[in-house]
Design an enzyme around this catalytic site. Structure first.
Site, PDB file in Angstrom:
ATOM      1  N   ASP A 144      -5.526 -12.457  10.905  1.00 56.75           N
ATOM      2  CA  ASP A 144      -5.426 -13.824  10.417  1.00 56.75           C
ATOM      3  C   ASP A 144      -4.038 -14.323  10.789  1.00 56.75           C
ATOM      4  O   ASP A 144      -3.110 -13.531  11.008  1.00 56.75           O
ATOM      5  CB  ASP A 144      -5.667 -13.873   8.900  1.00 56.75           C
ATOM      6  CG  ASP A 144      -6.002 -15.303   8.447  1.00 56.75           C
ATOM      7  OD1 ASP A 144      -6.075 -16.209   9.301  1.00 56.75           O
ATOM      8  OD2 ASP A 144      -6.193 -15.512   7.236  1.00 56.75           O
ATOM      9  N   ASP A 161     -14.440  -9.720   5.517  1.00 55.19           N
ATOM     10  CA  ASP A 161     -13.305  -8.898   5.094  1.00 55.19           C
ATOM     11  C   ASP A 161     -13.116  -9.133   3.630  1.00 55.19           C
ATOM     12  O   ASP A 161     -13.452 -10.220   3.112  1.00 55.19           O
ATOM     13  CB  ASP A 161     -12.028  -9.315   5.830  1.00 55.19           C
ATOM     14  CG  ASP A 161     -11.422 -10.574   5.225  1.00 55.19           C
ATOM     15  OD1 ASP A 161     -10.547 -10.447   4.353  1.00 55.19           O
ATOM     16  OD2 ASP A 161     -11.839 -11.691   5.607  1.00 55.19           O
ATOM     17  N   CYS A 217     -23.432  11.231  -2.242  1.00 55.00           N
ATOM     18  CA  CYS A 217     -22.507  10.515  -1.343  1.00 55.00           C
ATOM     19  C   CYS A 217     -21.780  11.542  -0.472  1.00 55.00           C
ATOM     20  O   CYS A 217     -21.204  12.498  -0.981  1.00 55.00           O
ATOM     21  CB  CYS A 217     -21.504   9.690  -2.153  1.00 55.00           C
ATOM     22  SG  CYS A 217     -20.243   8.900  -1.116  1.00 55.00           S
ATOM     23  N   CYS A 220     -19.068  11.156   1.284  1.00 53.97           N
ATOM     24  CA  CYS A 220     -17.646  10.889   1.549  1.00 53.97           C
ATOM     25  C   CYS A 220     -16.802  12.074   1.087  1.00 53.97           C
ATOM     26  O   CYS A 220     -17.229  12.876   0.260  1.00 53.97           O
ATOM     27  CB  CYS A 220     -17.188   9.584   0.884  1.00 53.97           C
ATOM     28  SG  CYS A 220     -16.677   9.734  -0.838  1.00 53.97           S
ATOM     29  N   CYS A 259     -16.347  12.424  -2.760  1.00 53.95           N
ATOM     30  CA  CYS A 259     -17.510  12.927  -3.499  1.00 53.95           C
ATOM     31  C   CYS A 259     -17.855  14.362  -3.098  1.00 53.95           C
ATOM     32  O   CYS A 259     -18.392  15.121  -3.903  1.00 53.95           O
ATOM     33  CB  CYS A 259     -18.704  12.002  -3.291  1.00 53.95           C
ATOM     34  SG  CYS A 259     -18.493  10.422  -4.160  1.00 53.95           S
ATOM     35  N   HIS A 288     -13.564   6.508  -1.046  1.00 52.82           N
ATOM     36  CA  HIS A 288     -14.962   6.359  -1.481  1.00 52.82           C
ATOM     37  C   HIS A 288     -15.414   4.906  -1.355  1.00 52.82           C
ATOM     38  O   HIS A 288     -16.522   4.635  -0.870  1.00 52.82           O
ATOM     39  CB  HIS A 288     -15.156   6.846  -2.917  1.00 52.82           C
ATOM     40  CG  HIS A 288     -16.520   6.502  -3.430  1.00 52.82           C
ATOM     41  ND1 HIS A 288     -17.634   7.270  -3.175  1.00 52.82           N
ATOM     42  CD2 HIS A 288     -16.969   5.429  -4.124  1.00 52.82           C
ATOM     43  CE1 HIS A 288     -18.701   6.690  -3.691  1.00 52.82           C
ATOM     44  NE2 HIS A 288     -18.325   5.570  -4.280  1.00 52.82           N
TER      45      HIS A 288
END
Lengths: 369, 369
Positions: B94, B267, B305, B307, B310, B336
C-alpha cells in the site's frame, strides 16, 4: 523412558577438559554442553523445532517458576514438563535457590526452606528442600537440582558460611526425599569466593552420592578473575566420574576456559538476552546491530555462518527489524546467538575427540578465545 | 524477473466468485488469495520460511512506512523490498493513503499530496502521488498501489466527495509517473458509503488503465452491513478481466462473502493481531486461549489442524506461554491463525475449481461461514 541416568567420561584431554556422555530418560547429551535457558518453559522467541535444528540437546528450565505458573498439577495434566514445552529431549531444572536470591524482597529463607510471595499471584508459600525434589520429580525432569541457598557476591562471610551449612542440610533432606531413580539429582556447591568454604561445601556435598555436582553462587556480581579463581579451585574437589555443571556461565571465552578446567555443563542467558537487545556474537566479537554503520550493509551478521539468520538476512535488514521493534528481529538475533554458542560447543567436542583442543575450539571462538 | 504482470480468470462460479491467476515478477498468485500483513517488512513473529510453509504467496507491506524507515535508499542497498524482507515471493505494497488517515494528527492532506511529520524521526515531508509510484518502483514491489485519500466512516459527505475527486486526480498523476512496466499498478476506488460517489469513483478510476482495482475506505469503522452493501454495489463496476482487491477485509466469514461477490484479493491484520492477543480462529469460532477453562486442556487448539502449533502444543501449554508473556505464545498463536486463513483460501480455491463453492469452503470456515 525409564533408563537410569548415567555419565561416562569418554576422553580426558591433557588440559583437563573432558569429553563425556550423559544419558537421561529423554536422550543422550554429549558433553561439554551448553544449555539454552527456558526459564518459564520456552526459550524466548525460539520454537522447539528451531531448537532441534540448532542442535540443542539439554535445555534448562526452572521448577520454581513452573510451580508458580502454570503450577505442578497443570504441568502434569499437560504431559509433564516435556509436554508443556513440546520438547522431547532432556530437560534440567534449577529448583529455586538462585531465584530466591534474584527475586529479592519477595523471598525469605530459613532452615525450613524458601518462604516466597508469588510474583505471579501474590500467594505466600514455602518451598522446602523436600518440595523441590517432589516438584521436579512430579513434572518429570531428566536432571533435578537440589535446593541450595545462593547468596550475592556482596554477602558477608557469615552469610556465606550460613548458606554453605544450609545448602548441605538441604542436600541431605533432598536426597532422602527422592522417589524416582530415573531422575538424575545434582548437588550444588556454595561457598562464595572463600576457598576454604568452597572446599568445605564440596566435601560435604560430594559425600552424599549425587549423580552430578554443580558449582553455584558464581556469576552473581563478582569480578571475572574471581569467578575463574573459585571455579579453578573447586573443580578438582568434584568427583571426576560425575558431570560437573558450572551454573550461569558465561561468555564464549568463559566456556573455553571452564571446559579446559574440566567442567561439562553450562547455562547462560547471554545468547538469548543479548539477542533480544540486538547484540550478536561473532568470531570477531560483539556486533551491535543497532549501530548506524550496519544500516546499508548487505552482508550477513557473520560471513560463512550457516544459521537461518545469516543465510537469509542482511545486517541492514536485521538492524531495520530490531529498530522497528519487530518481534522477528529479536527472534533472528536469538537464533544466530544460540547457533554461535551451540556450534562453539560442537567444535569444542570435536576438538576434544580429535585431540586438537584447545586450538580448534579457539578458532571457532575467534576473538572470544 | 521482468515478466509483465498479468491476470487470468480461470473460472467464474455461478455465485460470481472467480478462480484466477495473477502473474508477477516474483511468482504466480492463485486467487482468491489472502495476504498476510507485513507493514514494516515482517509479518509479526513469523519467519519467511514459516510463511512459505504456511503457503502464503502474496504478502502485503507498506511503502509509506518503509520509506520512513529504513528509507528508500537503504531498502535499495539491501536488495529491494524482497532482500529486506528475505521473501522471494510476490509483494504488494500500500502506498500511504490509509496510513495518512490512521496516523491522524501527524498528517495533513492537500492536492499536492500527503504532508507528514514522520512518526519515526519527526522530520516533515510530502508524499506526492508521483512519489508514491517512484518509491514503490524503486524498492521493487510486484504490485504497487496508487496514492489515494482514505477518509473515516464518520467523514462528512463533502469530505467523501473531496476524497473521490482527489483520489482520481492522484491516480492520473501516478499513472503518468510510471516508469517500470513490470510493476503492476492498482487504482483505488473511494466514495465512503455513498453509492453514487462509489459509482463516480469506479467510473473514473477504471477508465485509467490500471492493472487491477481495489476498493478502499471500507473496514474503517462502519457497520458490517454497510461494508457488505458498498462492496456488493461496487464490485460489478470493476472490470471483470482485472483483479479486484477489497482492502482491509476481514473475518473468515467476510472472506467467503466477498469472494462470492467476485473479489480476488484480501488483507487483514485480524489473524496476526488476534494471535498476539491470544485469540485463535477455529472452525468452532474464536477461542480465547487466556480463559481458565483451557488451563489443563491437553487437546490442541483445533483437533485435526496440521499447523505446527496444533501438531506440537496443547491448549494448556499455549495458554501458559501467553499468560507468561513469552514471545513464543504470540508466535504460535499467529502461526495457527495464519494457517487458518490460508487454509480457508486454499479450500475456497479448491471448491471453485471443483464447482463445489460455497459448500466446501463453508466446511473449512465452520461457524464463520
Amino acid at each position: 523412558m525409564s533408563r537410569a541416568p548415567s555419565f561416562e567420561v569418554v576422553r580426558v584431554d591433557p588440559t583437563g577438559a573432558r569429553l563425556g556422555r550423559l544419558t537421561t530418560p529423554h536422550g543422550v547429551v554429549e558433553t561439554p554442553a551448553f544449555m539454552p535457558v527456558a526459564t518459564h518453559g520456552a526459550v524466548r522467541g525460539v520454537t522447539p523445532r528451531q531448537l532441534e535444528e540448532l542442535g540443542a540437546t539439554l535445555v534448562l528450565s526452572n521448577a520454581y517458576h513452573l510451580a508458580q505458573r502454570p503450577g505442578v498439577e497443570t504441568v502434569r495434566a499437560l504431559g509433564g514438563v516435556h509436554g508443556l514445552m513440546a520438547w522431547e529431549g532432556p530437560i534440567l531444572t534449577d529448583s529455586g535457590g538462585f531465584q530466591a536470591m534474584s527475586l529479592g524482597g519477595l523471598v525469605r529463607v530459613d532452615d525450613a526452606g524458601v518462604h516466597y510471595r508469588s510474583h505471579v499471584d501474590g500467594r505466600r508459600g514455602t518451598l522446602s528442600p523436600e518440595d523441590a525434589i517432589a516438584v521436579q520429580e512430579a513434572i518429570g525432569v531428566d536432571v533435578a537440582m537440589s535446593l541450595d541457598e545462593c547468596v550475592p557476591a556482596a554477602a558477608s562471610p557469615a552469610q556465606v558460611a550460613g548458606a554453605v551449612a544450609r545448602t548441605t542440610a538441604w542436600a541431605k533432606r533432598g536426597i532422602a526425599a527422592r522417589t524416582r531413580p530415573e531422575t538424575a539429582l545434582f548437588g550444588i556447591v556454595q561457598g562464595g569466593l572463600d576457598a576454604a568454604l568452597r572446599a568445605e561445601s564440596a566435601a560435604a556435598i560430594t559425600a552424599l552420592g549425587f549423580d552430578g555436582h554443580a558449582v553455584g553462587g558464581l556469576s552473581v556480581g563478582e569480578p571475572a578473575s574471581e569467578t575463574a579463581r573459585v571455579a579453578a579451585g573447586t573443580v578438582g574437589l568434584l568427583p571426576a566420574g560425575r558431570p560437573r555443571y558450572l551454573m550461569g556461565v558465561g561468555t564464549p571465552g568463559d566456556l573455553l576456559r571452564f571446559v579446559a578446567m574440566g567442567y561439562d555443563l553450562f547455562d547462560c542467558v547471554l545468547p538469548t538476552r543479548n539477542g533480544r537487545n540486538g547484540t550478536l556474537f561473532t568470531r570477531q566479537g560483539k556486533l551491535m546491530i543497532r549501530n548506524a554503520a550496519h544500516a546499508r550493509d548487505a552482508r550477513p551478521v557473520e560471513d560463512g555462518c550457516p544459521c537461518y539468520t545469516c543465510a537469509r538476512f542482511s545486517r541492514g535488514a536485521l538492524r531495520h527489524l530490531v529498530l522497528a521493534g519487530e518481534m522477528l528481529g529479536a527472534q533472528l538475533a536469538t537464533l544466530h546467538n544460540l547457533h554461535f554458542y551451540l556450534q562453539l560447543m560442537r567444535e569444542v567436542r570435536a576438538a576434544l575427540a580429535a585431540g586438537s583442543f584447545p586450538a580448534r575450539a579457539a578458532l571457532a571462538a575467534g576473538s572470544w578465545a
